[in-house]
Design a protein around this motif. Structure first.
Motif, PDB file in Angstrom:
ATOM      1  N   SER A  50      -2.755 127.996  69.442  1.00  0.00           N
ATOM      2  CA  SER A  50      -1.733 127.038  69.016  1.00  0.00           C
ATOM      3  C   SER A  50      -2.345 125.759  68.450  1.00  0.00           C
ATOM      4  O   SER A  50      -1.700 125.042  67.696  1.00  0.00           O
ATOM      5  CB  SER A  50      -0.814 126.687  70.176  1.00  0.00           C
ATOM      6  N   ALA A  51      -3.619 125.475  68.787  1.00  0.00           N
ATOM      7  CA  ALA A  51      -4.276 124.262  68.282  1.00  0.00           C
ATOM      8  C   ALA A  51      -4.968 124.492  66.947  1.00  0.00           C
ATOM      9  O   ALA A  51      -5.335 123.547  66.270  1.00  0.00           O
ATOM     10  CB  ALA A  51      -5.288 123.755  69.298  1.00  0.00           C
ATOM     11  N   THR A  52      -5.150 125.750  66.559  1.00  0.00           N
ATOM     12  CA  THR A  52      -5.869 126.054  65.316  1.00  0.00           C
ATOM     13  C   THR A  52      -4.911 126.030  64.135  1.00  0.00           C
ATOM     14  O   THR A  52      -4.526 127.059  63.610  1.00  0.00           O
ATOM     15  CB  THR A  52      -6.576 127.427  65.400  1.00  0.00           C
ATOM     16  N   THR A  53      -4.557 124.843  63.717  1.00  0.00           N
ATOM     17  CA  THR A  53      -3.565 124.692  62.655  1.00  0.00           C
ATOM     18  C   THR A  53      -4.166 124.731  61.258  1.00  0.00           C
ATOM     19  O   THR A  53      -3.475 125.047  60.307  1.00  0.00           O
ATOM     20  CB  THR A  53      -2.809 123.361  62.818  1.00  0.00           C
ATOM     21  N   ASN A  54      -5.441 124.406  61.110  1.00  0.00           N
ATOM     22  CA  ASN A  54      -6.060 124.320  59.795  1.00  0.00           C
ATOM     23  C   ASN A  54      -7.251 125.271  59.733  1.00  0.00           C
ATOM     24  O   ASN A  54      -8.359 124.915  60.126  1.00  0.00           O
ATOM     25  CB  ASN A  54      -6.489 122.878  59.522  1.00  0.00           C
ATOM     26  N   THR A  55      -7.024 126.464  59.211  1.00  0.00           N
ATOM     27  CA  THR A  55      -8.070 127.486  59.160  1.00  0.00           C
ATOM     28  C   THR A  55      -9.274 127.009  58.368  1.00  0.00           C
ATOM     29  O   THR A  55     -10.415 127.286  58.732  1.00  0.00           O
ATOM     30  CB  THR A  55      -7.505 128.785  58.550  1.00  0.00           C
ATOM     31  N   LYS A  56      -9.050 126.271  57.303  1.00  0.00           N
ATOM     32  CA  LYS A  56     -10.147 125.773  56.464  1.00  0.00           C
ATOM     33  C   LYS A  56     -11.061 124.845  57.266  1.00  0.00           C
ATOM     34  O   LYS A  56     -12.279 124.878  57.117  1.00  0.00           O
ATOM     35  CB  LYS A  56      -9.567 125.054  55.244  1.00  0.00           C
ATOM     36  N   LEU A  57     -10.478 124.023  58.130  1.00  0.00           N
ATOM     37  CA  LEU A  57     -11.253 123.127  58.990  1.00  0.00           C
ATOM     38  C   LEU A  57     -12.172 123.932  59.900  1.00  0.00           C
ATOM     39  O   LEU A  57     -13.371 123.660  59.995  1.00  0.00           O
ATOM     40  CB  LEU A  57     -10.307 122.252  59.825  1.00  0.00           C
ATOM     41  N   TYR A  58     -11.632 124.944  60.562  1.00  0.00           N
ATOM     42  CA  TYR A  58     -12.424 125.730  61.515  1.00  0.00           C
ATOM     43  C   TYR A  58     -13.487 126.560  60.800  1.00  0.00           C
ATOM     44  O   TYR A  58     -14.585 126.734  61.313  1.00  0.00           O
ATOM     45  CB  TYR A  58     -11.514 126.599  62.376  1.00  0.00           C
ATOM     46  N   ALA A 118      -5.998 117.905  65.165  1.00  0.00           N
ATOM     47  CA  ALA A 118      -7.143 118.510  64.485  1.00  0.00           C
ATOM     48  C   ALA A 118      -7.379 117.800  63.159  1.00  0.00           C
ATOM     49  O   ALA A 118      -6.457 117.591  62.380  1.00  0.00           O
ATOM     50  CB  ALA A 118      -6.904 119.997  64.258  1.00  0.00           C
ATOM     51  N   GLY A 119      -8.617 117.393  62.945  1.00  0.00           N
ATOM     52  CA  GLY A 119      -8.985 116.682  61.728  1.00  0.00           C
ATOM     53  C   GLY A 119      -9.132 115.183  61.922  1.00  0.00           C
ATOM     54  O   GLY A 119      -9.709 114.503  61.083  1.00  0.00           O
ATOM     55  N   ASP A 120      -8.637 114.652  63.038  1.00  0.00           N
ATOM     56  CA  ASP A 120      -8.824 113.224  63.317  1.00  0.00           C
ATOM     57  C   ASP A 120     -10.295 112.963  63.624  1.00  0.00           C
ATOM     58  O   ASP A 120     -11.022 113.856  64.059  1.00  0.00           O
ATOM     59  CB  ASP A 120      -7.979 112.781  64.512  1.00  0.00           C
TER      60      ASP A 120
END
Length: 193
Positions: A50-58, A118-120
């Protein structure tokens, strides 16, 4: 490094097979590759699906894991913490950041620790009165950063060391997502002098 890639590939193939089996069992006509990627990165990085909202980030973080630390470095041969966050924002969010952690902090709106997304960016004052380290929050109290001892890695904000030196979280304002080319050029010129 080859072993790490092999294990990751095997996990990915296993996830594909499990996903396919579940899809067939539930007789859903199509699978969602985005959800499959989220499950994969969730397992690799220890972050809830549920926390993995941005696949590109990961994906970006995964590709840099294990890169050695090098002060002033800006490539996979070696990178420091602020250049890692700079590269991540450039490639994932198409946004330019400053070249050092203090400059990056001046660009963000502060965010409470329990409000991080995520991303902050997360900032630390390690044995100093000024900001000395920056990382990128990825969810579930975890952040990616270039550690001076272990290179690019994922750490937990709840670890005693990071809890002790944590200063603040920050988020780039939506209306200020990119710096002008003149500011970046001036930073580069000042860095070279």
């Amino acid at each position: 490094m080859k072993t790490k890639k092999f294990i990751a590939s095997m996990l990915f193939i296993g996830l594909c097979l499990v996903s396919q089996a579940q899809t067939n069992r539930n007789s859903k006509p199509e699978s969602d590759p985005d959800n499959l990627a989220k499950e994969y990165f969730s397992q690799i990085m220890g972050v809830a699906v549920s926390a993995t909202t941005n696949t590109k980030l990961y994906q970006f973080v995964y590709e840099w894991l294990g890169t050695p630390y090098r002060l002033g470095g800006d490539s996979k041969r070696g990178i420091d913490c602020s250049k890692f966050s700079y590269e991540l924002y450039d490639k994932v969010f198409n946004t330019s950041l400053g070249y050092n952690s203090r400059n990056q902090y001046s660009q963000v709106k502060t965010v409470e620790k329990n409000e991080l997304k995520a991303g902050d960016l997360v900032f630390f004052k390690i044995r100093s009165r000024s900001i000395t380290h920056v990382g990128v929050y990825i969810g579930d109290n975890k952040f990616a950063h270039a550690s001076s001892s272990k290179g690019v890695m994922i750490s937990n904000l709840d670890e005693p060391y990071w809890r002790r030196y944590y200063y603040n979280g920050g988020r780039l304002p939506e209306d200020n997502r990119t710096l002008t080319a003149e500011i970046i050029k001036a930073e580069k010129d000042n860095k070279l002098n």
